[in-house]
Design a protein around this motif. Sequence first.
Motif, PDB file in Angstrom:
ATOM      1  N   SER A 162       6.445  -0.504   4.502  1.00  0.00           N
ATOM      2  CA  SER A 162       5.145  -0.249   4.905  1.00  0.00           C
ATOM      3  C   SER A 162       4.253  -0.330   3.516  1.00  0.00           C
ATOM      4  O   SER A 162       4.252   0.531   3.094  1.00  0.00           O
ATOM      5  N   VAL A 163       3.563  -1.444   3.690  1.00  0.00           N
ATOM      6  CA  VAL A 163       2.583  -1.793   2.443  1.00  0.00           C
ATOM      7  C   VAL A 163       1.145  -1.660   2.737  1.00  0.00           C
ATOM      8  O   VAL A 163       0.487  -1.746   3.621  1.00  0.00           O
ATOM      9  N   ASN A 164       0.307  -0.694   1.581  1.00  0.00           N
ATOM     10  CA  ASN A 164      -0.957  -0.360   1.681  1.00  0.00           C
ATOM     11  C   ASN A 164      -1.422   0.203   2.765  1.00  0.00           C
ATOM     12  O   ASN A 164      -1.271   1.615   3.159  1.00  0.00           O
ATOM     13  N   ASP A 165      -1.959  -0.334   3.787  1.00  0.00           N
ATOM     14  CA  ASP A 165      -2.749   0.270   4.944  1.00  0.00           C
ATOM     15  C   ASP A 165      -1.790   0.193   6.090  1.00  0.00           C
ATOM     16  O   ASP A 165      -2.136   0.706   7.204  1.00  0.00           O
ATOM     17  N   VAL A 166      -0.558  -0.072   6.000  1.00  0.00           N
ATOM     18  CA  VAL A 166       0.295   0.007   7.102  1.00  0.00           C
ATOM     19  C   VAL A 166       0.956   1.360   6.836  1.00  0.00           C
ATOM     20  O   VAL A 166       1.437   1.816   5.839  1.00  0.00           O
ATOM     21  N   VAL A 167       0.966   2.190   7.875  1.00  0.00           N
ATOM     22  CA  VAL A 167       1.390   3.495   7.949  1.00  0.00           C
ATOM     23  C   VAL A 167       2.872   3.619   7.862  1.00  0.00           C
ATOM     24  O   VAL A 167       3.381   4.077   7.049  1.00  0.00           O
ATOM     25  N   VAL A 168       3.337   3.165   8.854  1.00  0.00           N
ATOM     26  CA  VAL A 168       4.806   3.397   8.975  1.00  0.00           C
ATOM     27  C   VAL A 168       5.368   1.936   9.866  1.00  0.00           C
ATOM     28  O   VAL A 168       4.394   1.237  10.658  1.00  0.00           O
ATOM     29  N   HIS A 169       6.627   1.825  10.093  1.00  0.00           N
ATOM     30  CA  HIS A 169       7.205   0.735  10.735  1.00  0.00           C
ATOM     31  C   HIS A 169       7.114  -0.545  10.655  1.00  0.00           C
ATOM     32  O   HIS A 169       7.043  -1.355  11.295  1.00  0.00           O
ATOM     33  N   GLY A 170       6.665  -0.824   9.404  1.00  0.00           N
ATOM     34  CA  GLY A 170       6.391  -2.105   8.873  1.00  0.00           C
ATOM     35  C   GLY A 170       7.707  -2.894   8.725  1.00  0.00           C
ATOM     36  O   GLY A 170       8.690  -2.326   8.356  1.00  0.00           O
ATOM     37  N   ILE A 171       7.576  -4.086   9.119  1.00  0.00           N
ATOM     38  CA  ILE A 171       9.053  -4.999   9.160  1.00  0.00           C
ATOM     39  C   ILE A 171       9.224  -5.904   8.031  1.00  0.00           C
ATOM     40  O   ILE A 171       8.139  -6.587   7.717  1.00  0.00           O
ATOM     41  N   PRO A 172      10.273  -5.839   7.365  1.00  0.00           N
ATOM     42  CA  PRO A 172      10.640  -6.477   6.188  1.00  0.00           C
ATOM     43  C   PRO A 172      10.257  -8.112   6.349  1.00  0.00           C
ATOM     44  O   PRO A 172      10.751  -8.482   7.491  1.00  0.00           O
ATOM     45  N   GLY A 173       9.811  -8.739   5.405  1.00  0.00           N
ATOM     46  CA  GLY A 173       9.807 -10.265   5.639  1.00  0.00           C
ATOM     47  C   GLY A 173       9.103 -10.864   4.389  1.00  0.00           C
ATOM     48  O   GLY A 173       9.777 -10.664   3.430  1.00  0.00           O
ATOM     49  N   SER A 174       8.408 -11.809   4.307  1.00  0.00           N
ATOM     50  CA  SER A 174       8.030 -12.792   3.390  1.00  0.00           C
ATOM     51  C   SER A 174       7.067 -11.987   2.460  1.00  0.00           C
ATOM     52  O   SER A 174       6.757 -12.739   1.567  1.00  0.00           O
TER      53      SER A 174
ATOM     54  N   VAL B 118       8.276  -9.227  -5.786  1.00  0.00           N
ATOM     55  CA  VAL B 118       9.802  -9.074  -4.938  1.00  0.00           C
ATOM     56  C   VAL B 118       9.277  -9.116  -3.296  1.00  0.00           C
ATOM     57  O   VAL B 118       8.122  -8.464  -2.973  1.00  0.00           O
ATOM     58  N   GLU B 119       9.994 -10.135  -2.497  1.00  0.00           N
ATOM     59  CA  GLU B 119       9.826 -10.126  -1.288  1.00  0.00           C
ATOM     60  C   GLU B 119      10.253  -8.870  -0.455  1.00  0.00           C
ATOM     61  O   GLU B 119      11.492  -8.510  -1.009  1.00  0.00           O
ATOM     62  N   THR B 120       9.742  -8.153   0.370  1.00  0.00           N
ATOM     63  CA  THR B 120      10.256  -7.052   1.140  1.00  0.00           C
ATOM     64  C   THR B 120      11.341  -7.253   1.753  1.00  0.00           C
ATOM     65  O   THR B 120      12.226  -6.365   1.677  1.00  0.00           O
ATOM     66  N   ARG B 121      11.740  -8.458   2.285  1.00  0.00           N
ATOM     67  CA  ARG B 121      13.091  -8.674   2.822  1.00  0.00           C
ATOM     68  C   ARG B 121      14.252  -8.599   1.943  1.00  0.00           C
ATOM     69  O   ARG B 121      15.509  -8.406   2.359  1.00  0.00           O
ATOM     70  N   LYS B 122      13.968  -8.740   0.599  1.00  0.00           N
ATOM     71  CA  LYS B 122      14.913  -8.596  -0.386  1.00  0.00           C
ATOM     72  C   LYS B 122      15.455  -7.133  -0.439  1.00  0.00           C
ATOM     73  O   LYS B 122      16.351  -6.545  -0.263  1.00  0.00           O
ATOM     74  N   LEU B 123      14.268  -6.274  -0.380  1.00  0.00           N
ATOM     75  CA  LEU B 123      14.438  -4.890  -0.430  1.00  0.00           C
ATOM     76  C   LEU B 123      15.401  -4.328   0.670  1.00  0.00           C
ATOM     77  O   LEU B 123      16.237  -3.540   0.754  1.00  0.00           O
TER      78      LEU B 123
END
Length: 263
Positions: A70-82, A35-40
Motif C-alpha cells: 500500500s503506497v502513499n494514500d493507500v491505507v491497506v490491501h493494495g495489490i502488487p503490480g506495475s 522497483v516495481e511493487t510486484r517484484k517485492l
Amino acid sequence: MIYLKTENEIELIKESAQVLGKAHAEVAQGIKPGVETRKLDLIAEEYIRDNGGIPSFKGFNNFPASLCISVNDVVVHGIPGSYVLQEGDIVSIDCGVKLNGFHSDSAYTYPVGDVSSDVQKLLTATKQSLYKGIEQAVDGLRMGDIGFAIQNYVEVRNYSVVRELVGHGVGKELHEGPEVPNYGKRGKGVKLKEGMVLAIEPMINLGARSVSQERDGWTIRTNDRKYSAHFEHTIVVRKGKAEILTTFEYIESVTADTSLMVQ
C-alpha cells in the motif's frame, strides 16, 4: 469464537513469526526508487515457500498476491503490480505466514528514499502508537483500553484513526475473533484473557479518517489523498505484560531504522 491458545500453540505461532520477520527483511532490502511493487511480492513468496511456509494472504478471499503493498494514500490491501516506487513515497508491506498450521501477521511502513519531515513524523507516531496499544494487551483489561491508547496517542498529534478496518485474532485461521479496533473507550469491550493471540494494527492518516474502497474490491484509499501509515504485530495477551510474537528485529537490522528498536 475467541480461541485461547495453549503454550504449545503459541510456540508454533512464534516459529511462523520468525519466518515472517525474515521475509519482511528480504523485502525491505528491495525497497528503493525504481522497483516495481510486484517484484517485492515475488521476493516474499519465494522466501516464505523456501522456508517451509505458505503465504497467508495469497488466495485469502481470492486476494491475488502474497503481500498487501500500500503506497502513499493507500491505507491497506493494495495489490502488487506495475507501480514503480518513487523517491519520497511511503510503502506499507503487510504479510502473513502459515507454518505448522498456524498464522502470524505483521506490517511495516517504509520511507522510499528521503521523505518530508511531516511524513517521517507520521511513520514514527504510527509505529509508537502500535506499542502504546500493545502495552494495554494485558489479562484483565478490555479491548477498549487498547483502542483508546492508540487513538489518544495519535489524535493529540493531529492524526486520524481509520475506523472501518481493525485488527483481529490470529491462530489456525488468519482472521479469528475478536476484532481489535484502533479506537475505543477505556474499560469497554471484550475482556482480555491470557492466551488471546491478537494482531494489533494501527492504520493512521495524515489527514482526515475517511476512506473508500476502489473498484478492485481490495484497495482502501484515503478520501483526501493524504498519506496513511500502518504498523502491525501479532501478540499474546499475558498477565502483567503482553508478549510480542512477531518481530521487527530483522527489518531494523537491514534498514538501520533505530527510531523505535524492538521493545
